[in-house]
Write a protein that holds these residues in place. Sequence first.
Motif, PDB file in Angstrom:
ATOM      1  N   ARG A  65     -25.866  15.992  32.052  1.00  0.00           N
ATOM      2  CA  ARG A  65     -24.440  16.243  31.860  1.00  0.00           C
ATOM      3  C   ARG A  65     -23.774  14.964  31.370  1.00  0.00           C
ATOM      4  NH1 ARG A  65     -25.166  18.829  37.143  1.00  0.00           N
ATOM      5  NH2 ARG A  65     -25.557  21.048  36.773  1.00  0.00           N
ATOM      6  N   ALA A  66     -22.727  15.141  30.586  1.00  0.00           N
ATOM      7  CA  ALA A  66     -22.162  14.027  29.823  1.00  0.00           C
ATOM      8  C   ALA A  66     -21.553  12.931  30.681  1.00  0.00           C
ATOM      9  CB  ALA A  66     -21.122  14.557  28.843  1.00  0.00           C
ATOM     10  N   GLY A 110     -29.718  17.329  21.251  1.00  0.00           N
ATOM     11  CA  GLY A 110     -28.798  18.450  21.330  1.00  0.00           C
ATOM     12  C   GLY A 110     -27.539  18.067  22.067  1.00  0.00           C
ATOM     13  N   VAL A 111     -26.484  18.854  21.877  1.00  0.00           N
ATOM     14  CA  VAL A 111     -25.225  18.637  22.574  1.00  0.00           C
ATOM     15  C   VAL A 111     -24.617  19.982  22.963  1.00  0.00           C
ATOM     16  CG1 VAL A 111     -24.650  16.451  21.449  1.00  0.00           C
ATOM     17  CG2 VAL A 111     -23.903  18.604  20.407  1.00  0.00           C
ATOM     18  N   ARG A 112     -23.852  19.960  24.037  1.00  0.00           N
ATOM     19  CA  ARG A 112     -22.905  21.017  24.365  1.00  0.00           C
ATOM     20  C   ARG A 112     -21.540  20.339  24.445  1.00  0.00           C
ATOM     21  NH1 ARG A 112     -24.746  25.986  26.815  1.00  0.00           N
ATOM     22  NH2 ARG A 112     -22.722  26.133  27.860  1.00  0.00           N
ATOM     23  N   VAL A 155     -19.355  24.993  22.514  1.00  0.00           N
ATOM     24  CA  VAL A 155     -20.204  24.979  21.324  1.00  0.00           C
ATOM     25  C   VAL A 155     -21.503  24.275  21.685  1.00  0.00           C
ATOM     26  CG1 VAL A 155     -20.390  24.311  18.904  1.00  0.00           C
ATOM     27  CG2 VAL A 155     -18.140  24.832  19.876  1.00  0.00           C
ATOM     28  N   LYS A 156     -22.622  24.839  21.246  1.00  0.00           N
ATOM     29  CA  LYS A 156     -23.929  24.240  21.489  1.00  0.00           C
ATOM     30  C   LYS A 156     -24.648  24.065  20.167  1.00  0.00           C
ATOM     31  CE  LYS A 156     -28.348  24.930  23.879  1.00  0.00           C
ATOM     32  NZ  LYS A 156     -29.155  25.817  24.738  1.00  0.00           N
ATOM     33  N   ASN A 157     -25.315  22.927  20.024  1.00  0.00           N
ATOM     34  CA  ASN A 157     -26.067  22.662  18.796  1.00  0.00           C
ATOM     35  C   ASN A 157     -27.288  21.828  19.127  1.00  0.00           C
ATOM     36  OD1 ASN A 157     -25.827  20.769  15.794  1.00  0.00           O
ATOM     37  ND2 ASN A 157     -26.377  22.908  15.892  1.00  0.00           N
ATOM     38  N   GLY A 158     -28.378  22.064  18.412  1.00  0.00           N
ATOM     39  CA  GLY A 158     -29.604  21.316  18.657  1.00  0.00           C
ATOM     40  C   GLY A 158     -30.397  21.960  19.770  1.00  0.00           C
ATOM     41  N   GLY A 159     -31.372  21.238  20.239  1.00  0.00           N
ATOM     42  CA  GLY A 159     -32.236  21.783  21.277  1.00  0.00           C
ATOM     43  C   GLY A 159     -33.140  20.716  21.825  1.00  0.00           C
ATOM     44  N   VAL A 180     -12.793  13.037  18.991  1.00  0.00           N
ATOM     45  CA  VAL A 180     -11.735  13.653  18.190  1.00  0.00           C
ATOM     46  C   VAL A 180     -12.088  15.076  17.760  1.00  0.00           C
ATOM     47  CG1 VAL A 180     -10.926  11.412  17.354  1.00  0.00           C
ATOM     48  CG2 VAL A 180     -12.558  12.718  15.976  1.00  0.00           C
ATOM     49  N   LEU A 181     -13.349  15.482  17.915  1.00  0.00           N
ATOM     50  CA  LEU A 181     -13.766  16.830  17.534  1.00  0.00           C
ATOM     51  C   LEU A 181     -14.084  17.708  18.733  1.00  0.00           C
ATOM     52  CD1 LEU A 181     -16.152  15.996  14.545  1.00  0.00           C
ATOM     53  CD2 LEU A 181     -13.740  16.641  14.463  1.00  0.00           C
ATOM     54  N   GLY A 182     -14.391  17.115  19.869  1.00  0.00           N
ATOM     55  CA  GLY A 182     -14.744  17.906  21.032  1.00  0.00           C
ATOM     56  C   GLY A 182     -15.061  17.018  22.220  1.00  0.00           C
ATOM     57  N   VAL A 183     -15.082  17.644  23.404  1.00  0.00           N
ATOM     58  CA  VAL A 183     -15.363  16.935  24.646  1.00  0.00           C
ATOM     59  C   VAL A 183     -16.799  17.260  25.052  1.00  0.00           C
ATOM     60  CG1 VAL A 183     -14.572  16.449  26.975  1.00  0.00           C
ATOM     61  CG2 VAL A 183     -12.971  17.386  25.284  1.00  0.00           C
ATOM     62  N   LEU A 184     -17.667  16.278  25.032  1.00  0.00           N
ATOM     63  CA  LEU A 184     -19.065  16.498  25.379  1.00  0.00           C
ATOM     64  C   LEU A 184     -19.197  16.917  26.841  1.00  0.00           C
ATOM     65  CD1 LEU A 184     -20.628  13.416  23.568  1.00  0.00           C
ATOM     66  CD2 LEU A 184     -21.119  15.810  23.034  1.00  0.00           C
ATOM     67  N   SER A 185     -20.016  17.938  27.076  1.00  0.00           N
ATOM     68  CA  SER A 185     -20.319  18.351  28.450  1.00  0.00           C
ATOM     69  C   SER A 185     -21.790  18.138  28.793  1.00  0.00           C
ATOM     70  CB  SER A 185     -19.939  19.815  28.667  1.00  0.00           C
ATOM     71  OG  SER A 185     -20.654  20.662  27.776  1.00  0.00           O
ATOM     72  N   GLU A 186     -22.657  18.114  27.785  1.00  0.00           N
ATOM     73  CA  GLU A 186     -24.093  17.947  28.028  1.00  0.00           C
ATOM     74  C   GLU A 186     -24.726  17.327  26.796  1.00  0.00           C
ATOM     75  OE1 GLU A 186     -26.497  21.234  29.918  1.00  0.00           O
ATOM     76  OE2 GLU A 186     -27.466  21.185  27.945  1.00  0.00           O
ATOM     77  N   VAL A 187     -25.678  16.419  27.021  1.00  0.00           N
ATOM     78  CA  VAL A 187     -26.364  15.763  25.910  1.00  0.00           C
ATOM     79  C   VAL A 187     -27.859  15.734  26.186  1.00  0.00           C
ATOM     80  CG1 VAL A 187     -24.393  14.353  25.211  1.00  0.00           C
ATOM     81  CG2 VAL A 187     -25.978  13.472  26.929  1.00  0.00           C
ATOM     82  N   GLY A 188     -28.659  15.821  25.126  1.00  0.00           N
ATOM     83  CA  GLY A 188     -30.107  15.741  25.245  1.00  0.00           C
ATOM     84  C   GLY A 188     -30.641  14.632  24.360  1.00  0.00           C
ATOM     85  N   PHE A 189     -31.635  13.899  24.865  1.00  0.00           N
ATOM     86  CA  PHE A 189     -32.207  12.779  24.115  1.00  0.00           C
ATOM     87  C   PHE A 189     -33.729  12.817  24.134  1.00  0.00           C
ATOM     88  CE2 PHE A 189     -28.095  10.897  25.324  1.00  0.00           C
ATOM     89  CZ  PHE A 189     -27.690  10.388  24.099  1.00  0.00           C
ATOM     90  N   LYS A 190     -34.295  12.342  23.065  1.00  0.00           N
ATOM     91  CA  LYS A 190     -35.698  11.968  23.058  1.00  0.00           C
ATOM     92  C   LYS A 190     -35.792  10.561  23.630  1.00  0.00           C
ATOM     93  CE  LYS A 190     -39.624  11.221  19.918  1.00  0.00           C
ATOM     94  NZ  LYS A 190     -40.063  11.238  18.492  1.00  0.00           N
ATOM     95  N   VAL A 191     -36.705  10.344  24.581  1.00  0.00           N
ATOM     96  CA  VAL A 191     -36.817   9.038  25.219  1.00  0.00           C
ATOM     97  C   VAL A 191     -38.126   8.370  24.803  1.00  0.00           C
ATOM     98  CG1 VAL A 191     -35.360   9.766  27.135  1.00  0.00           C
ATOM     99  CG2 VAL A 191     -37.847   9.994  27.336  1.00  0.00           C
ATOM    100  N   GLN A 192     -38.341   7.165  25.296  1.00  0.00           N
ATOM    101  CA  GLN A 192     -39.455   6.337  24.824  1.00  0.00           C
ATOM    102  C   GLN A 192     -40.153   5.683  26.010  1.00  0.00           C
ATOM    103  OE1 GLN A 192     -38.624   2.342  22.974  1.00  0.00           O
ATOM    104  NE2 GLN A 192     -39.348   3.344  21.105  1.00  0.00           N
ATOM    105  N   ALA A 193     -41.474   5.539  25.904  1.00  0.00           N
ATOM    106  CA  ALA A 193     -42.228   4.849  26.949  1.00  0.00           C
ATOM    107  C   ALA A 193     -41.925   3.354  26.923  1.00  0.00           C
ATOM    108  CB  ALA A 193     -43.725   5.069  26.751  1.00  0.00           C
TER     109      ALA A 193
END
Length: 360
Positions: free
Chosen positions: A59-60, A122-124, A133-137, A158-171
Amino acid sequence: MRPKTEAELVEAVAGATGPLLLRGGGTRTLGHAMGEVLETGGLTGVELYEPGALTLVVRAGTPLAEVDRVLAGERQRLAFEPPDLRGLLGREGVSTIGGVLAANASGPRRVQAGAARDAALGVRFVDGTGTVVKNGGRVMKNVTGYDLVKLLAGSRGVLGVLSEVGFKVQALPEAEATLVIEGLSDEAGLKALRVALGSPFDISGAARHSGRSLIRVEGMAGSVAYRTGQLRDRMGGEVTVAEGEASAALWREVRDVVPLQGKPGEVWRIATLPTAAAEIVAVLGGEALWDWGGGLIWLLLDPGRGAEVAAAVAGRGHATRVLGQGGPVFPPEAPEVAVLAAGLKAKFDPRGILNAGMMG
Protein backbone atom coordinates in the motif's frame (compact mmCIF):
# COMPACT_ATOMS: atom_id res chain seq x y z
CA MET A 1 -7.80 13.73 6.23
CA ARG A 2 -5.96 10.45 6.68
CA PRO A 3 -7.86 7.53 5.12
CA LYS A 4 -6.90 4.02 6.19
CA THR A 5 -8.49 2.12 3.30
CA GLU A 6 -8.83 2.66 -0.42
CA ALA A 7 -12.59 2.99 0.05
CA GLU A 8 -12.04 5.84 2.51
CA LEU A 9 -9.61 7.44 0.03
CA VAL A 10 -12.26 7.25 -2.69
CA GLU A 11 -14.78 8.88 -0.38
CA ALA A 12 -12.35 11.67 0.53
CA VAL A 13 -11.54 12.54 -3.07
CA ALA A 14 -15.08 12.18 -4.41
CA GLY A 15 -16.47 14.31 -1.60
CA ALA A 16 -13.87 17.07 -1.83
CA THR A 17 -15.38 20.53 -2.37
CA GLY A 18 -12.08 22.28 -2.99
CA PRO A 19 -8.37 21.69 -3.70
CA LEU A 20 -6.55 18.82 -2.01
CA LEU A 21 -2.90 18.96 -0.99
CA LEU A 22 -1.63 15.40 -1.23
CA ARG A 23 0.97 14.20 1.24
CA GLY A 24 2.65 10.90 1.96
CA GLY A 25 5.09 11.60 4.77
CA GLY A 26 5.76 15.18 3.70
CA THR A 27 9.46 14.48 3.15
CA ARG A 28 9.61 15.17 -0.62
CA THR A 29 6.93 17.83 -1.16
CA LEU A 30 7.91 20.58 -3.61
CA GLY A 31 6.01 23.31 -5.39
CA HIS A 32 3.24 25.71 -4.46
CA ALA A 33 0.16 23.48 -4.21
CA MET A 34 -2.39 24.47 -1.58
CA GLY A 35 -5.58 23.00 -0.21
CA GLU A 36 -6.96 20.66 2.44
CA VAL A 37 -4.29 18.12 3.36
CA LEU A 38 -4.99 14.54 2.31
CA GLU A 39 -2.45 12.15 3.80
CA THR A 40 -1.85 8.67 2.43
CA GLY A 41 0.21 7.54 5.43
CA GLY A 42 -2.73 5.56 6.77
CA LEU A 43 -2.66 3.19 3.76
CA THR A 44 -0.01 0.78 5.02
CA GLY A 45 0.92 -2.86 4.70
CA VAL A 46 2.40 -5.45 2.36
CA GLU A 47 -0.16 -6.89 -0.06
CA LEU A 48 2.14 -9.40 -1.77
CA TYR A 49 5.78 -10.36 -1.46
CA GLU A 50 7.25 -13.21 -3.47
CA PRO A 51 11.04 -13.18 -2.99
CA GLY A 52 11.55 -15.93 -5.55
CA ALA A 53 9.72 -13.88 -8.18
CA LEU A 54 11.43 -10.64 -7.05
CA THR A 55 7.99 -9.07 -6.69
CA LEU A 56 6.66 -6.75 -4.00
CA VAL A 57 3.23 -5.08 -3.80
CA VAL A 58 2.53 -2.66 -0.94
CA ARG A 59 0.00 0.00 0.00
CA ALA A 60 1.21 3.45 -0.93
CA GLY A 61 1.48 4.85 2.59
CA THR A 62 3.83 2.12 3.80
CA PRO A 63 7.02 3.71 5.21
CA LEU A 64 10.06 3.27 2.98
CA ALA A 65 11.98 2.07 6.04
CA GLU A 66 9.45 -0.74 6.49
CA VAL A 67 9.81 -1.75 2.83
CA ASP A 68 13.60 -1.81 3.24
CA ARG A 69 13.26 -3.94 6.38
CA VAL A 70 10.99 -6.49 4.71
CA LEU A 71 13.30 -6.80 1.72
CA ALA A 72 16.45 -7.01 3.83
CA GLY A 73 14.96 -10.03 5.60
CA GLU A 74 15.27 -11.88 2.28
CA ARG A 75 18.56 -10.19 1.29
CA GLN A 76 16.84 -8.07 -1.31
CA ARG A 77 16.46 -4.34 -2.00
CA LEU A 78 14.91 -1.68 -4.20
CA ALA A 79 17.42 -1.46 -7.02
CA PHE A 80 16.95 2.26 -7.70
CA GLU A 81 18.31 3.34 -4.29
CA PRO A 82 15.75 6.03 -3.31
CA PRO A 83 17.33 9.02 -1.56
CA ASP A 84 16.40 10.35 1.86
CA LEU A 85 16.25 14.15 1.42
CA ARG A 86 15.04 15.04 4.91
CA GLY A 87 18.48 16.28 5.93
CA LEU A 88 18.82 18.42 2.82
CA LEU A 89 15.31 19.89 2.98
CA GLY A 90 15.21 20.26 6.76
CA ARG A 91 12.19 18.00 7.02
CA GLU A 92 10.99 15.48 9.56
CA GLY A 93 8.39 12.81 8.99
CA VAL A 94 8.46 9.37 7.40
CA SER A 95 9.11 8.77 3.72
CA THR A 96 6.45 6.56 2.12
CA ILE A 97 6.80 4.19 -0.82
CA GLY A 98 4.00 5.98 -2.67
CA GLY A 99 5.83 9.26 -2.26
CA VAL A 100 8.96 7.64 -3.67
CA LEU A 101 7.14 6.63 -6.86
CA ALA A 102 5.16 9.89 -7.11
CA ALA A 103 8.49 11.75 -7.08
CA ASN A 104 10.28 9.11 -9.18
CA ALA A 105 12.93 9.36 -6.47
CA SER A 106 16.03 7.58 -7.76
CA GLY A 107 19.55 7.48 -6.39
CA PRO A 108 23.08 6.72 -7.60
CA ARG A 109 22.29 3.23 -8.91
CA ARG A 110 20.06 4.72 -11.60
CA VAL A 111 23.04 4.56 -13.97
CA GLN A 112 22.86 0.78 -13.80
CA ALA A 113 19.39 -0.25 -12.65
CA GLY A 114 17.23 2.58 -13.96
CA ALA A 115 14.82 4.87 -12.12
CA ALA A 116 11.93 4.12 -9.78
CA ARG A 117 9.57 4.13 -12.78
CA ASP A 118 11.64 1.39 -14.43
CA ALA A 119 11.20 -0.91 -11.42
CA ALA A 120 7.48 -0.22 -11.03
CA LEU A 121 5.26 -3.13 -12.05
CA GLY A 122 1.82 -1.76 -11.33
CA VAL A 123 -0.20 0.92 -9.58
CA ARG A 124 -3.64 1.46 -8.12
CA PHE A 125 -4.75 5.06 -7.68
CA VAL A 126 -7.81 7.23 -7.19
CA ASP A 127 -8.26 9.90 -9.85
CA GLY A 128 -9.74 13.34 -9.33
CA THR A 129 -13.29 12.06 -9.81
CA GLY A 130 -12.96 9.50 -7.04
CA THR A 131 -12.61 6.56 -9.43
CA VAL A 132 -10.19 3.70 -8.68
CA VAL A 133 -7.85 3.03 -11.60
CA LYS A 134 -5.50 0.05 -11.89
CA ASN A 135 -2.70 -0.41 -14.39
CA GLY A 136 0.14 -2.89 -14.78
CA GLY A 137 0.52 -6.10 -12.88
CA ARG A 138 3.00 -8.49 -11.33
CA VAL A 139 5.19 -8.70 -14.44
CA MET A 140 6.51 -6.12 -16.87
CA LYS A 141 4.38 -5.93 -19.99
CA ASN A 142 3.29 -3.59 -22.74
CA VAL A 143 -0.14 -2.02 -22.35
CA THR A 144 -2.53 -0.40 -24.76
CA GLY A 145 -3.53 3.21 -24.27
CA TYR A 146 -1.84 5.05 -21.41
CA ASP A 147 1.05 3.38 -19.60
CA LEU A 148 -0.22 4.64 -16.28
CA VAL A 149 2.60 3.06 -14.28
CA LYS A 150 5.10 5.28 -16.06
CA LEU A 151 2.70 8.22 -16.16
CA LEU A 152 2.10 8.24 -12.40
CA ALA A 153 5.83 7.93 -11.64
CA GLY A 154 7.10 11.47 -11.19
CA SER A 155 3.63 13.03 -11.54
CA ARG A 156 3.70 14.27 -7.90
CA GLY A 157 0.03 13.58 -7.37
CA VAL A 158 -1.40 15.90 -10.01
CA LEU A 159 -3.12 13.02 -11.85
CA GLY A 160 -4.17 10.75 -9.00
CA VAL A 161 -3.63 9.61 -5.42
CA LEU A 162 -1.66 6.37 -5.26
CA SER A 163 -3.19 3.66 -3.08
CA GLU A 164 -1.02 0.67 -4.03
CA VAL A 165 2.28 0.18 -5.84
CA GLY A 166 4.15 -2.87 -7.12
CA PHE A 167 7.88 -3.17 -7.75
CA LYS A 168 10.38 -5.57 -9.14
CA VAL A 169 13.10 -5.94 -6.50
CA GLN A 170 16.74 -7.02 -6.60
CA ALA A 171 18.97 -9.41 -4.68
CA LEU A 172 21.63 -7.84 -2.46
CA PRO A 173 25.12 -8.27 -3.92
CA GLU A 174 27.75 -10.36 -2.21
CA ALA A 175 30.30 -7.53 -2.28
CA GLU A 176 30.79 -3.91 -3.27
CA ALA A 177 33.81 -1.67 -3.69
CA THR A 178 34.35 1.98 -4.59
CA LEU A 179 37.33 3.53 -6.31
CA VAL A 180 38.07 6.92 -4.73
CA ILE A 181 40.04 9.11 -7.13
CA GLU A 182 41.66 12.32 -5.92
CA GLY A 183 43.97 14.89 -7.48
CA LEU A 184 41.89 15.58 -10.61
CA SER A 185 40.20 18.76 -11.75
CA ASP A 186 36.42 18.72 -12.00
CA GLU A 187 36.61 18.34 -15.76
CA ALA A 188 39.11 15.47 -15.56
CA GLY A 189 37.28 13.88 -12.63
CA LEU A 190 33.97 13.89 -14.50
CA LYS A 191 35.68 12.49 -17.57
CA ALA A 192 36.95 9.60 -15.43
CA LEU A 193 33.33 8.84 -14.47
CA ARG A 194 32.28 8.79 -18.12
CA VAL A 195 35.19 6.51 -19.01
CA ALA A 196 34.17 4.09 -16.27
CA LEU A 197 30.53 4.11 -17.34
CA GLY A 198 31.59 3.44 -20.92
CA SER A 199 33.69 0.44 -19.87
CA PRO A 200 32.45 -3.19 -19.79
CA PHE A 201 32.77 -3.37 -16.01
CA ASP A 202 29.11 -2.80 -15.01
CA ILE A 203 29.38 0.34 -12.90
CA SER A 204 26.63 0.85 -10.30
CA GLY A 205 27.59 4.35 -9.18
CA ALA A 206 29.58 7.26 -10.63
CA ALA A 207 29.69 10.49 -8.63
CA ARG A 208 31.95 13.40 -7.70
CA HIS A 209 32.05 15.83 -4.81
CA SER A 210 34.56 17.52 -2.52
CA GLY A 211 37.35 17.01 -5.07
CA ARG A 212 36.88 13.23 -5.24
CA SER A 213 35.50 11.01 -7.99
CA LEU A 214 33.71 7.85 -6.83
CA ILE A 215 33.16 4.74 -8.96
CA ARG A 216 31.25 1.77 -7.52
CA VAL A 217 31.07 -1.86 -8.59
CA GLU A 218 28.88 -4.56 -7.01
CA GLY A 219 28.35 -8.29 -7.42
CA MET A 220 30.11 -11.55 -6.59
CA ALA A 221 33.29 -11.02 -4.59
CA GLY A 222 35.63 -12.37 -7.26
CA SER A 223 34.01 -10.30 -9.97
CA VAL A 224 34.16 -7.14 -7.86
CA ALA A 225 37.86 -7.69 -7.17
CA TYR A 226 38.60 -8.23 -10.87
CA ARG A 227 36.61 -5.24 -12.09
CA THR A 228 38.05 -2.98 -9.40
CA GLY A 229 41.56 -3.92 -10.48
CA GLN A 230 40.81 -3.36 -14.15
CA LEU A 231 39.28 0.04 -13.48
CA ARG A 232 42.10 1.09 -11.19
CA ASP A 233 44.58 0.52 -13.99
CA ARG A 234 42.57 2.80 -16.29
CA MET A 235 42.19 5.78 -13.95
CA GLY A 236 44.45 8.77 -13.49
CA GLY A 237 44.97 10.59 -10.21
CA GLU A 238 45.48 9.06 -6.79
CA VAL A 239 43.28 5.97 -6.40
CA THR A 240 42.27 4.18 -3.22
CA VAL A 241 39.59 1.52 -2.79
CA ALA A 242 36.85 1.43 -0.13
CA GLU A 243 35.10 -1.89 0.41
CA GLY A 244 32.01 -3.17 2.21
CA GLU A 245 30.48 -0.79 4.74
CA ALA A 246 33.09 1.89 4.02
CA SER A 247 31.94 1.88 0.40
CA ALA A 248 28.25 1.89 1.37
CA ALA A 249 28.79 4.91 3.63
CA LEU A 250 30.26 6.90 0.74
CA TRP A 251 27.17 6.25 -1.35
CA ARG A 252 24.73 7.15 1.41
CA GLU A 253 26.41 10.56 1.42
CA VAL A 254 25.92 10.87 -2.33
CA ARG A 255 22.38 9.46 -2.28
CA ASP A 256 21.19 11.84 0.44
CA VAL A 257 23.21 14.86 -0.78
CA VAL A 258 24.93 15.08 2.60
CA PRO A 259 27.72 17.51 1.53
CA LEU A 260 25.14 20.27 0.88
CA GLN A 261 23.04 19.73 3.99
CA GLY A 262 22.64 22.56 6.49
CA LYS A 263 24.39 25.19 4.38
CA PRO A 264 22.89 28.62 3.59
CA GLY A 265 21.63 29.28 0.08
CA GLU A 266 19.45 27.59 -2.53
CA VAL A 267 19.87 24.03 -3.78
CA TRP A 268 19.13 23.24 -7.42
CA ARG A 269 18.69 19.80 -8.92
CA ILE A 270 19.93 19.93 -12.52
CA ALA A 271 19.45 17.04 -14.94
CA THR A 272 21.74 17.55 -17.92
CA LEU A 273 24.10 15.99 -20.42
CA PRO A 274 27.10 14.47 -18.61
CA THR A 275 29.41 16.18 -21.09
CA ALA A 276 27.94 19.57 -20.10
CA ALA A 277 28.17 19.05 -16.34
CA ALA A 278 31.57 20.64 -15.73
CA GLU A 279 30.81 23.68 -17.90
CA ILE A 280 27.47 24.40 -16.21
CA VAL A 281 29.06 24.47 -12.77
CA ALA A 282 32.02 26.49 -14.03
CA VAL A 283 29.59 29.13 -15.33
CA LEU A 284 27.36 29.22 -12.25
CA GLY A 285 29.92 28.61 -9.51
CA GLY A 286 28.68 27.38 -6.17
CA GLU A 287 29.24 24.00 -4.51
CA ALA A 288 28.34 20.95 -6.55
CA LEU A 289 27.69 17.27 -6.07
CA TRP A 290 27.59 15.39 -9.37
CA ASP A 291 25.82 12.04 -9.66
CA TRP A 292 24.92 9.73 -12.56
CA GLY A 293 28.33 10.33 -14.17
CA GLY A 294 27.56 14.07 -14.30
CA GLY A 295 24.02 13.67 -15.59
CA LEU A 296 22.64 14.93 -12.27
CA ILE A 297 24.00 18.00 -10.50
CA TRP A 298 23.03 19.07 -6.99
CA LEU A 299 24.18 22.70 -6.85
CA LEU A 300 24.29 25.05 -3.86
CA LEU A 301 24.04 28.72 -4.89
CA ASP A 302 23.28 32.08 -3.35
CA PRO A 303 19.55 32.93 -3.44
CA GLY A 304 17.92 34.69 -6.38
CA ARG A 305 19.89 33.18 -9.26
CA GLY A 306 17.08 31.28 -10.94
CA ALA A 307 17.35 33.20 -14.21
CA GLU A 308 21.08 32.44 -14.43
CA VAL A 309 20.47 28.76 -13.76
CA ALA A 310 17.81 28.59 -16.46
CA ALA A 311 20.12 30.28 -18.96
CA ALA A 312 23.05 27.99 -18.17
CA VAL A 313 20.94 24.85 -18.53
CA ALA A 314 18.87 25.95 -21.54
CA GLY A 315 18.89 23.34 -24.31
CA ARG A 316 20.93 20.93 -22.21
CA GLY A 317 18.49 19.72 -19.55
CA HIS A 318 16.26 21.15 -16.85
CA ALA A 319 16.64 22.56 -13.35
CA THR A 320 14.39 22.27 -10.28
CA ARG A 321 14.84 24.42 -7.18
CA VAL A 322 14.51 21.95 -4.32
CA LEU A 323 15.48 24.30 -1.50
CA GLY A 324 14.95 28.04 -1.24
CA GLN A 325 12.20 30.63 -1.21
CA GLY A 326 10.52 32.68 -3.93
CA GLY A 327 10.13 32.14 -7.66
CA PRO A 328 9.20 29.02 -9.63
CA VAL A 329 10.29 25.61 -8.39
CA PHE A 330 9.88 23.54 -11.55
CA PRO A 331 11.20 24.44 -15.01
CA PRO A 332 8.66 25.80 -17.54
CA GLU A 333 7.16 23.20 -19.84
CA ALA A 334 7.69 23.37 -23.59
CA PRO A 335 4.45 24.46 -25.32
CA GLU A 336 3.78 21.04 -26.83
CA VAL A 337 4.42 19.35 -23.47
CA ALA A 338 2.13 21.82 -21.72
CA VAL A 339 -0.69 20.96 -24.13
CA LEU A 340 -0.20 17.24 -23.50
CA ALA A 341 -0.04 17.76 -19.72
CA ALA A 342 -3.21 19.84 -19.74
CA GLY A 343 -5.00 17.10 -21.68
CA LEU A 344 -3.92 14.45 -19.19
CA LYS A 345 -4.91 16.65 -16.26
CA ALA A 346 -8.37 17.19 -17.80
CA LYS A 347 -8.74 13.44 -18.28
CA PHE A 348 -7.73 12.30 -14.81
CA ASP A 349 -8.59 15.36 -12.70
CA PRO A 350 -11.33 17.29 -14.52
CA ARG A 351 -12.16 19.33 -11.39
CA GLY A 352 -8.52 20.41 -11.01
CA ILE A 353 -8.40 19.58 -7.28
CA LEU A 354 -5.27 17.42 -6.98
CA ASN A 355 -2.18 19.41 -5.99
CA ALA A 356 -3.54 22.42 -7.87
CA GLY A 357 -0.95 25.13 -8.48
CA MET A 358 2.04 22.91 -7.78
CA MET A 359 3.81 23.89 -10.98
CA GLY A 360 3.22 27.62 -10.47
